[in-house]
Design an enzyme around this catalytic site. Sequence first.
Site, PDB file in Angstrom:
ATOM      1  N   TYR A  32       0.849  -1.291   0.127  1.00 13.38           N
ATOM      2  CA  TYR A  32      -0.136   0.007  -0.051  1.00 13.38           C
ATOM      3  C   TYR A  32       0.824   1.243   0.089  1.00 13.38           C
ATOM      4  O   TYR A  32       2.002   1.216   0.186  1.00 13.38           O
ATOM      5  CB  TYR A  32      -1.141   0.017   1.077  1.00 13.38           C
ATOM      6  CG  TYR A  32      -0.639  -0.199   2.376  1.00 13.38           C
ATOM      7  CD1 TYR A  32       0.606   0.051   3.050  1.00 13.38           C
ATOM      8  CD2 TYR A  32      -1.730  -0.318   3.575  1.00 13.38           C
ATOM      9  CE1 TYR A  32       0.880   0.224   4.463  1.00 13.38           C
ATOM     10  CE2 TYR A  32      -1.521  -0.332   4.847  1.00 13.38           C
ATOM     11  CZ  TYR A  32      -0.087   0.007   5.341  1.00 13.38           C
ATOM     12  OH  TYR A  32       0.235  -0.249   6.504  1.00 13.38           O
ATOM     13  N   GLU A  33       0.236   2.430  -0.225  1.00 11.69           N
ATOM     14  CA  GLU A  33       1.027   3.505  -0.412  1.00 11.69           C
ATOM     15  C   GLU A  33       1.755   3.607  -1.534  1.00 11.69           C
ATOM     16  O   GLU A  33       2.726   4.252  -1.833  1.00 11.69           O
ATOM     17  CB  GLU A  33       1.503   4.113   0.820  1.00 11.69           C
ATOM     18  CG  GLU A  33       0.744   4.170   1.899  1.00 11.69           C
ATOM     19  CD  GLU A  33      -0.436   5.195   1.644  1.00 11.69           C
ATOM     20  OE1 GLU A  33      -0.452   5.935   0.891  1.00 11.69           O
ATOM     21  OE2 GLU A  33      -1.494   4.953   2.698  1.00 11.69           O
ATOM     22  N   GLY A  34       1.473   2.853  -2.643  1.00 13.83           N
ATOM     23  CA  GLY A  34       2.270   2.728  -4.193  1.00 13.83           C
ATOM     24  C   GLY A  34       3.072   1.557  -3.834  1.00 13.83           C
ATOM     25  O   GLY A  34       3.985   1.475  -2.884  1.00 13.83           O
TER      26      GLY A  34
END
Length: 592
Positions: free
Chosen positions: A434-436
């Site tokens: 997550y968050e890229g």
Amino acid sequence: MPTYTAPTKEIQFVLHDVLEIGGQDVPGYADLDRDFTGAILETVGQLASEVIAPLNAVGDREGCRLENGVVRTPDGFRAAFDQLRDGGWTALDAPEAYGGQGLPYLVYTLVGDILSAANMAFNMYYGLTHGAASAIAAHGTEAQKALWLPKMYSCEWTGTMNLTEPHAGTDLGMMRTRAEPQEDGSYRITGQKIFISAGDHDMADNIVHLVLAKIPGGPHGTKGISLFIVPKFLANEDGTLGDRNGVSVGKLEEKMGIHGNSTCVMNYDGASGYLLGEMHKGMRAMFTMMNEARLGVGLQGYAQAEVAYQNALAYAVDRLQGRDVTGAKNPAGPADPLIVHPDIRRNLMDQKSFVEGARAFTFWSATLIDRAERSGDKSANGLVSLLTPVVKGFLTDKGFENAIAAQQVYGGHGYIEEWGMSQFARDARIAMIYEGANGVQALDLVGRKLATDGGRNVMAFFEIVKTFIRENAEDETLKAGFLDPLKAASKDLQEAATFFMQEGMKNPNAALSGSYDFMHLFGHVCLGLMWARMAQAAGAAMAQDGADHDFLAAKVATGRYYMARQLPATAMHLARIKTGADTIMALDSTAF
């Protein structure tokens, strides 16, 4: 059940001996003396170990549940969140004008180190709120800041970020959520978002969603995306709650880990939203939150490795298995403890050297953020922007790897849920996604960040390394196993960057095929620099009266281990990078 103890001595060493924060010319740092930071660490450490950490297994076992449209958190979470809130921990670095304490971002980071290790899923509720509030603080109107920030910083109201849709993950230009303008200046938000951490729960009176959506008639792709404040309950001008908004939870996701955090599908059915920042400039506003979140996720990566290491070490000291090949170390017992065996020692040293290096790297990055925001230092801002994908990508990859290594120390017991080691591994795994996802972080690093400002930021990093080596060439501690490996690793990094510059224009795939290796190569050099700085600081501290020689000697020995056993990986990553794209792209897509 696993336990957790805040590594206060380690943190104090990084803050005061390595970073020497008291001597930095960053506004607010002069107040951060050892007594002040020690008091913070002692208090939050006690809260973490006695209140929050015991709920980690509870959250994993119970998870969250959706009842009549409301998400219920695991037993004990709400009371613990009240303690966190009442203690002022959620507003440490918030502006005083909005009820915060106005402390530097570095203080928020060191507290996050402890709370994330104690209970990653629990800490996400407050961490996401901090990021959402930062976006409003940076891009909101004065009226928006006055309405939303006081209660968000106090966590009376919590916050989220809404990007992903079922058909659009990283490619946000494909999003379908729309925002229809209304006569009163608001917008009607309609669409569905998925993977929304802390999307709903029972620990706050309101939840303030930051939602990316497209205003009809805007540009195509990401250039047509705007950002909106969309609360669960509408808020009156005086801060009281109004009517329920058109926001609902479609379902709770069943996840591999972080069960204690509510990951929601959020439905927006003509919900009232308020434009945050400029129209069609939503990505710029959202990146304020995302960059902060990515640094926080990098912290999560090593924090899970920290708590896993603590428990693996305790098990290795306590568990009797086999005899030391050089002679019994526990002759009165039936066997020697695990920790006498070289392979267990290798495993534990891998973990210890990573965690301590990662902490120093993250804290250094936090000082760059403070320098950029509090002093207006553009070079610091450029450097931390360059380092952000390295912090996020490298530290979460290695954090998961080391959580698995800690699990391995337990042998078969590491695979049994009651020992708790699998939770650390499962929770750490999400940080790589997550968050890229980390592949995207690598592409961002090579495709965008290296060339930013004409390559000035990466050249500044090289100069930092060169200057350190030059200024400490006669340091006796560093001569033995630190300077030469750091110099060699830095040369590998420079050669890799040169390869990208030479080959990238002719064949972009050659650069992108090596991006993941470059991110790891860069990460190793960063930790190598941190270990050299820690060894230099430890050597200097040994000469002081009352020095803890055992602690400082262990620091130097751990650093030498990293330089000898981990840093040589830069040569491997460079070799991979220089192979270019031919082997990676050789197969036709139909041949897989």
